[in-house]
Write a protein that holds these residues in place. Sequence first.
Motif, PDB file in Angstrom:
ATOM      1  N   MET A 282       0.846  -1.211   0.000  1.00 40.79           N
ATOM      2  CA  MET A 282       0.000   0.000   0.000  1.00 40.79           C
ATOM      3  C   MET A 282       0.879   1.258   0.000  1.00 40.79           C
ATOM      4  SD  MET A 282      -3.194   0.666   2.526  1.00 40.79           S
ATOM      5  CE  MET A 282      -4.300  -0.634   1.967  1.00 40.79           C
TER       6      MET A 282
ATOM      7  N   ASP B  72      -1.176   7.017   0.743  1.00 41.27           N
ATOM      8  CA  ASP B  72      -2.579   6.627   0.558  1.00 41.27           C
ATOM      9  C   ASP B  72      -3.411   7.037   1.779  1.00 41.27           C
ATOM     10  OD1 ASP B  72      -4.000   3.653  -0.730  1.00 41.27           O
ATOM     11  OD2 ASP B  72      -4.911   5.008   0.715  1.00 41.27           O
TER      12      ASP B  72
ATOM     13  N   ILE C 136      -6.148   5.975   2.927  1.00 42.60           N
ATOM     14  CA  ILE C 136      -6.688   4.848   3.702  1.00 42.60           C
ATOM     15  C   ILE C 136      -5.607   4.263   4.585  1.00 42.60           C
ATOM     16  CG2 ILE C 136      -7.754   2.576   3.534  1.00 42.60           C
ATOM     17  CD1 ILE C 136      -9.699   3.907   2.047  1.00 42.60           C
TER      18      ILE C 136
ATOM     19  N   ASP D  56      -5.231   6.329   7.556  1.00 39.08           N
ATOM     20  CA  ASP D  56      -6.341   6.099   8.476  1.00 39.08           C
ATOM     21  C   ASP D  56      -6.142   4.836   9.299  1.00 39.08           C
ATOM     22  OD1 ASP D  56      -7.721   8.302   8.073  1.00 39.08           O
ATOM     23  OD2 ASP D  56      -9.508   7.368   7.228  1.00 39.08           O
ATOM     24  N   ARG D  57      -5.663   3.786   8.626  1.00 41.74           N
ATOM     25  CA  ARG D  57      -5.428   2.525   9.318  1.00 41.74           C
ATOM     26  C   ARG D  57      -4.403   2.678  10.425  1.00 41.74           C
ATOM     27  NH1 ARG D  57      -7.490  -1.907   7.938  1.00 41.74           N
ATOM     28  NH2 ARG D  57      -8.173  -2.369   5.829  1.00 41.74           N
TER      29      ARG D  57
ATOM     30  N   MET E 146      -3.542   5.335  11.955  1.00 41.30           N
ATOM     31  CA  MET E 146      -4.107   6.148  13.038  1.00 41.30           C
ATOM     32  C   MET E 146      -5.055   5.321  13.881  1.00 41.30           C
ATOM     33  SD  MET E 146      -4.863   9.731  11.187  1.00 41.30           S
ATOM     34  CE  MET E 146      -3.622  11.020  11.165  1.00 41.30           C
ATOM     35  N   ALA E 147      -5.829   4.509  13.205  1.00 39.27           N
ATOM     36  CA  ALA E 147      -6.804   3.692  13.933  1.00 39.27           C
ATOM     37  C   ALA E 147      -6.086   2.735  14.883  1.00 39.27           C
ATOM     38  CB  ALA E 147      -7.670   2.920  12.943  1.00 39.27           C
TER      39      ALA E 147
ATOM     40  N   ASN F  80      -6.492  -6.205   8.598  1.00 34.24           N
ATOM     41  CA  ASN F  80      -6.525  -6.201   7.137  1.00 34.24           C
ATOM     42  C   ASN F  80      -7.199  -7.484   6.631  1.00 34.24           C
ATOM     43  OD1 ASN F  80      -6.036  -6.272   4.416  1.00 34.24           O
ATOM     44  ND2 ASN F  80      -3.859  -5.775   4.582  1.00 34.24           N
TER      45      ASN F  80
END
Lengths: 223, 599
Positions: free
Chosen positions: A1, A5, A7, A10-11, A13-14, A52
Amino acid sequence: MNPTDPIAIDRRMAIKWLFAAASSLTLMDKLHAGDEAPLPQFEAGGYGLDSNLLKTYKPGEVWPLILTPTQRRATIALCDIIIPADNHSPSASSVGVQDFINEWVSAPYSWVGSPNSNHAEAKDVILYGLDWIDSESKRRFGASFADLISSQQHAICDDICYTATAKPEFKKAATFFSKFRNLTAGGFYTTPVGMKDIGYVGNIPLASFDGPPPEVLKKLGLA
Amino acid sequence: MPIITASKTQPSYDVIVVGSGAAGGQTAYTLTMEGAKVLMLEAGRSYDPVRETPMFNTPDQAPLRGSNTPDKYFGYYDSTASGGWDIPGEPYTSASNEIEKQFWWWRARMLGGRSNHWGRISLRNGNYDFKPKSRDGLGFDWPLNYEDVAPYYDKVEMLIGVYGTNEGLENTPNSSPGVLLPAPKLRANELLAQKHAKKIGVPVIPIHRAVLSTKQDADNVPQKLHPKNAKAQRILAQAMRERSACFWATDCGRGCSIKANYQSTTVHLPPALATGNLDIVTNAMVREVTLDDNGKATGVICIDKTTGTLHHFKARVVVLAPSSAESVRILLNSKSARFPQGVANSSGLVGKYIMDTVGGGLGGQVPLLESLPLHNEDGAGGSHAYVPWWLYQEQKAGKLDFPRGYHIEFGGGRMMPNSNTATNIDRFTQGSYGKEFKADARRYYGSMVGFAGRGEMIPNDDSFCELDPTVKDKWGTPVLKFHWKWSDYELKQVEHMQRTFTAILESMGGKASRPVAPGIKNIEPGGKIIHEVGGTIMGTTARNSVTNQWGQTWDVKNLFITDGGPFVSNADKNPTLTIMALAWRASDYILGELSRGNI
């Protein structure tokens, strides 16, 4: 990835946020531990709420595997007694079902499969059984289960393969065998060769859905 | 999916929409397509089904063969990301220690919310469902009729794409001609049930689900949905062309990368974004609605979950659509001198009359379905058939010991094997193992059939939520405390469900896996069916309700609720389609009131 990107960011950070949240949750739990009902709680050590889904995982990748080499040998032997090679498909161990069982026994969750299950207890049943079957093999035939000849292995399994008819002294071992057979089946029939063996022919894109073919309708009295 | 950060937002918008699921998605779609400038706030992360859906992944590629775990309650490949019954740092509490008095609250912290994983079952409420109290004296009537909602059911079904048939059965409305997409053929177990259940008076008919069984008519539908709006027609036509028809594989609960089923992220948000009228901020957890000195809503305060920073976003209208319970929480946390009990709560009814669907189940084995010739039964990634509630006349004649109805959903068939396949079949095989077991596994695969009843709960005074006086989430915002109680109505209904399932199984020549259990043992916990509605009920006056028929709060005229909160009853029909129809209707009203200068 791609690292830029949105997304992917975001991942990350999550995940960061998940770790940050773990400590405050513990505090929260203590706050209302006395008079509040214990609603199910987030559990540490698993793959988390946002893993994932596209990645291919291997047993041992997310949590460490706990079976000893001796237990692993018994696991492999049992897998292949339950699902041996036949003219439809290879044996359970040849497609790694023993690794799935190891992953399952090692799982850090309070339940797996059904929230009504107690994973600690279910895991104890498996560990008890793996040890039991080796001691029983040594008692009866003087060797570990994996080293017995087929007729000796069957002699033991015949005593424990059905909980409803097992003699009292074999009830506990029969409970183990039943659970172990479930794991072996679930592990095997979810592999490509297992799916083919059992007759699953889906998971492929189709131009149309035509319903059951004539021979199925005929068999069901629906033709 | 173009998502902006809080710092890139405009100083003010026409409308703020809180939530991005079925309710928020529909609201933002309708508003932006008609030209309103909208800011959407989503408490979870960004999510793109086109790139994140595990379409053909098999269980052996997942941890634990994809088994359900506390992290992924519905299995590893369920699309829910960062959500579940329990979310770190975002607790809720229960007023009771007793299991049957606890409420489970499912939250999907992701763009598109729960619309990503839902079952896509899209059933219309009928005439009876909007006037339940008039029929049996229980609960409340809605301040609107089926005829008020019917045009919006048609619009939503045309927009999202729903397959099914018009059967003309009692209180099971037909869609207008040309609205529904063709129903897929029934599977073997569904056909078998259809043939045999008929003998005991139970009708098995094609179900309605939000899946494209064929491509949508992009040449004609857009002008029906957006007459006199060339831009909206063009954008929608393009969005419809980008959706593929179902290719009859993969479970809808994973989401759909080819956009063949409805989820807000593939159906509502792309055209809304294409208008240029929509900004979306994710990880934005709304805490309260702000008011001016005249008691008019000015916007919302929200927490950026990634940094903990507070933001104040402003708009002429605020629409709450974050799920019924989350709306309650926001209203109760919006306290001021004018509204000491929470905004829009002068009636004291915010949080009251929360409802879920009554869930009961029973399965069994059908020998006729053993050893069938191999064939592909994946189908539309969910059920093709169901049983609508069929005992209206018996109930009216006083022959049943419970009010209101349930419908029946089916499970079974030659589905993709999972970690439960060929497990617990000892009772049929007498404990076989070895080659014999492999033969038994082939024989019994696909012969198990499960039935799930989905019934209507009567709203009661003991089922409500309020703010917990002590517990706060990780950002210091008070959390909800749930009170829950099933009444005999629901428990009796669950017993009836199980008797029906046993009878259907026996009619098919099969046998139930266990005897009928007492209602309290079989009923699913409150909230577990994830159909929670109510808490901000609609009505005819500011005394008996929180909102009017358009979800407009009586106390604050530019504050609206378009999720399931305003539901005053929870028919057995799954609520999502009705949520969307009412959200579209409310949005039309908002557009009208904005243009008339009333709000």
